[in-house]
Design an enzyme around this catalytic site. Sequence first.
Site, PDB file in Angstrom:
ATOM      1  N   HIS A 104      39.731  44.644  28.178  1.00 16.61           N
ATOM      2  CA  HIS A 104      38.824  44.697  29.331  1.00 16.61           C
ATOM      3  C   HIS A 104      39.606  44.749  30.625  1.00 16.61           C
ATOM      4  CE1 HIS A 104      39.567  40.513  28.150  1.00 16.61           C
ATOM      5  NE2 HIS A 104      39.584  40.245  29.439  1.00 16.61           N
TER       6      HIS A 104
ATOM      7  N   HIS B 281      39.291  43.561  34.506  1.00 16.44           N
ATOM      8  CA  HIS B 281      38.564  42.765  35.498  1.00 16.44           C
ATOM      9  C   HIS B 281      38.499  43.554  36.792  1.00 16.44           C
ATOM     10  CE1 HIS B 281      38.770  38.692  33.555  1.00 16.44           C
ATOM     11  NE2 HIS B 281      39.773  39.268  32.915  1.00 16.44           N
TER      12      HIS B 281
END
Length: 146
Positions: free
Chosen positions: A107, A109
């Site tokens: 992922h 951020h």
Amino acid sequence: MTGVGQPPDQDCIFCQIVAGQAPATRIYEDPQTLAFLDLNPINPGHCLVIPKTHHVTLFTLDSATYEAVAATTLKVAQAIQSALQPGGMNIFQANGVVAGQTVFHLHNHLLPRHDNDNLRVEVHGLQPAGVEQLEPIAERIREQLG
Ligand code: 5GP
Ligand code: ZN
């Protein structure tokens, strides 16, 4: 839809979010990627962008999936900037426990920043390295690039 790639990991919270089996505040999705708000935001608008397929880290990722994540990161970052007008934004990705990764589904951020938000992000040391230190490291990396 999970797209082509690794199968969903039943124990992965982000795979569960992709599948609609766990709740999330969704912002954007396309066939390959999903963006949703972080459950524990550092600042308002703190968002995560993930591939819909399960990849633990960047190290084994194919470039097509990375490009899809990058394109969604760009699109959502610009939308956050327009909507919330933060003073700035960091894009951050942790690969591996020692890098601070706590959820083992890749992922990015998207972290809106404000003056005096008390978050310190330091990405360089305090002393310049000499060429005799830099060059052997560069050569080892170049060898892997072929
Ligand atoms: P990491 O520490 O791996 O870079 O970041 C993982 C992030 O996922 C953390 O910022 C954490 O707040 C967020 N997170 C963990 N579980 C959930 C969840 O169930 N839903 C959402 N929206 N975010 C989560
Ligand atoms: Zn997953």
